[in-house]
Design an enzyme around this catalytic site. Structure first.
Site, PDB file in Angstrom:
ATOM      1  N   HIS A 328      -8.270   5.900  -8.403  1.00  0.00           N
ATOM      2  CA  HIS A 328      -7.016   5.529  -7.744  1.00  0.00           C
ATOM      3  C   HIS A 328      -6.101   4.896  -8.768  1.00  0.00           C
ATOM      4  O   HIS A 328      -6.573   4.192  -9.661  1.00  0.00           O
ATOM      5  CB  HIS A 328      -7.287   4.528  -6.602  1.00  0.00           C
ATOM      6  N   ASP A 386     -10.348   8.737   0.837  1.00  0.00           N
ATOM      7  CA  ASP A 386     -10.586  10.135   1.206  1.00  0.00           C
ATOM      8  C   ASP A 386     -12.044  10.554   1.060  1.00  0.00           C
ATOM      9  O   ASP A 386     -12.417  11.641   1.480  1.00  0.00           O
ATOM     10  CB  ASP A 386      -9.707  11.054   0.345  1.00  0.00           C
TER      11      ASP A 386
END
Ligand code: CMC
Length: 452
Positions: A328, A386
């Site tokens: 991320h 996710d």
């Protein structure tokens, strides 16, 4: 400040903190000309300080260079705070895990839009008002019939949401706060209807109209899974899981799709067009499209014995394969949303009677191996939101192509809250980045017959 000294040594303008002033500032100095400029430093309520470079070009004649905005704050915002090193996510000051545990999506939507949690009367009114906007103009259903049945539902979402501005002319004036509010409510309310219709169209099943007696997540499940031929019983566990998934995806400060919404809106474009732009940005596999990509990747890996080979591929600089659902831009720690998602995943699988789901087992093993791998440790790559969401969606009977659509449904309230904040901000300007031009110098036009 090591970088400051290196820059100075290399003969480039260098940044140094300015001591003693009432306001914080950094000094930029150009050792060649001997000139220096004080750059104001701004402090937020949480997070690192930012250097205000707004006057930099006017004063020093240089731009800043930051492709991908890795070190650039594009706006001031009171909505969401992330501490990526600590793995903290707060909405209006409330911790995401606490909201997911104790709140519900409508309450979080109100919080994001208005700044505070609603009291009971405000909450009931908000839910009632949203429920009055769930239906779509009947003519919009004609749009669906223009798409191929096998169209990706995100393509349908981009088209239909953009088309809302052709139907709701009474909420397009962004200078009227009432119209802005109506457009916001319409978007939040209609998004599940639009998404469920995209799904039903892909199946060739009749569209299911919204039911305003149901809660937001229940109504979404109803429109997705009910058929006119028999009653549909909504599982409270699945409705709770869907509600929690909506909360976990509701906002995430200045990510790619939110920045897209803000940039589109900065020109004065109407909110329906702006949210359609956000949906387009979300679709990419590096962003919201990752939930679909994770499931496809897990199916491709297929067996625990293949994990090492895929991890090796993801580390190979000559291979553009990445471990989807890992890494991320902001989190250099476990994504706090992924923790809640993993818990929700176990609850959903238990409710659906799925014992020992092979994909979940594969995901858990993949996570275990990756988190022990030096490459992932060194680069601080952890599972993100996710990683587990796709396994939950699959267990709920949601097809892979709808995963990112669910993300879009949830993120709509975040986009619209950020858009509203931007429109309300008196310092807001049209978004217009600069560039470092590396093309040809000025040259004369040569007629075609004389070109070699
Ligand atoms: N697998 C293998 N290597 C990775 C991964 C990954 N998933 N993510 C980053 N890296 C490596 C990358 O190759 C780079 O290596 P090097 O320093 O040697 O060049 C380093 O880690 C830093 O990565 P980056 O691409 O510079 O980082 P970024 O902040 O630009 O990208 C990201 C962040 C999320 C796009 C990226 O981690 C990624 O592509 N992850 C997979 C896609 C994914 O799961 N996306 C969902 C993000 S969370 C939900 C959302 O935002 O919608």
């Amino acid at each position: 400040m090591a970088k400051t000294n290196k820059a100075a040594a290399a003969g480039k303008p260098a940044l140094k903190p300015v001591a003693g002033g009432a306001k914080k500032a950094m000094k930029l100095s150009d050792p060649n000309s001997g000139k220096s400029w004080d750059l104001p430093v701004m402090s937020g309520s949480l997070g690192p300080d930012v250097i205000d470079v707004r006057k930099l070009y006017a004063d020093a004649g240089v731009f800043t260079y930051d492709p991908g905005f890795t070190s650039t704050a594009s706006c001031q915002s009171k909505i969401t705070f992330i501490d990526g090193d600590e793995g903290i996510l707060l909405h209006r000051g409330y911790d995401i895990a606490e909201l997911a545990e104790k709140s519900d999506f409508m309450e979080v939507a109100y919080l994001l839009l208005n700044g505070d949690l609603p009291d009971e009367t405000q909450k009931n009114k908000f839910e009632y008002d949203i429920s009055r906007h769930t239906m779509l103009h009947e003519q919009i259903s004609q749009f669906y019939r223009g798409f191929r049945r096998d169209a990706h539902p995100m393509a349908v979402m981009c088209g239909v949401v953009g088309a809302l501005s052709a139907f709701y002319h009474d909420s397009l004036d962004i200078n009227d706060p009432h119209q802005r509010m109506v457009a916001s409510y319409r978007l939040i309310a209609k998004m599940p209807t639009i998404a469920a219709m995209a799904y039903k169209y892909s199946l060739g099943q009749p569209f299911i109209y919204p039911r305003n007696d149901l809660k937001y997540a229940e109504n979404f499940l109803h429109m997705m899974f009910a058929v006119p031929a028999e009653p549909y019983k909504i599982s409270p566990t699945l409705a709770r899981a869907m509600d929690r998934i909506l909360i976990l995806h509701a906002d995430h400060e200045q990510n790619a799709s939110t920045s897209t919404v803000r940039l589109a809106g900065s020109s004065g474009a109407n909110p329906f067009a702006c949210i359609a732009a956000g949906i387009a940005s979300l679709w990419g596999p590096a962003h919201g499209g990752a939930n679909e990509a994770v499931l496809n990747m897990l199916m491709q890996i297929g067996d625990k014995k293949n994990i090492t080979e895929f991890i090796k591929k993801s580390k190979d600089p000559n291979d553009n394969f990445r471990l989807m659902g890992f890494g991320h831009r902001v989190y250099k720690n476990y994504d706090p949303r992924a923790k809640v998602m993993q818990k929700t995943c176990n609850e959903v699988l238990a409710e659906m009677g799925v014992k020992n789901d092979p994909l979940l087992q594969l995901a858990v093993e993949l996570e275990r191996i990756a988190l022990q791998d030096d490459y992932f440790i060194e680069k601080k790559l952890y599972p993100n939101v996710d990683f587990y969401s796709g396994i939950i969606f699959r267990a709920m009977g949601i097809p892979v192509s709808m995963f990112t659509v669910l993300f879009a449904v949830a993120r709509t309230v975040g986009w619209i809250s950020q858009w509203t904040e931007m429109v309300d901000d008196p310092s807001q300007k049209i978004g217009r980045p600069r560039q470092l031009y590396t093309g040809a110098d000025k040259r004369p036009y040569v007629p075609v017959k004389k070109r070699k």
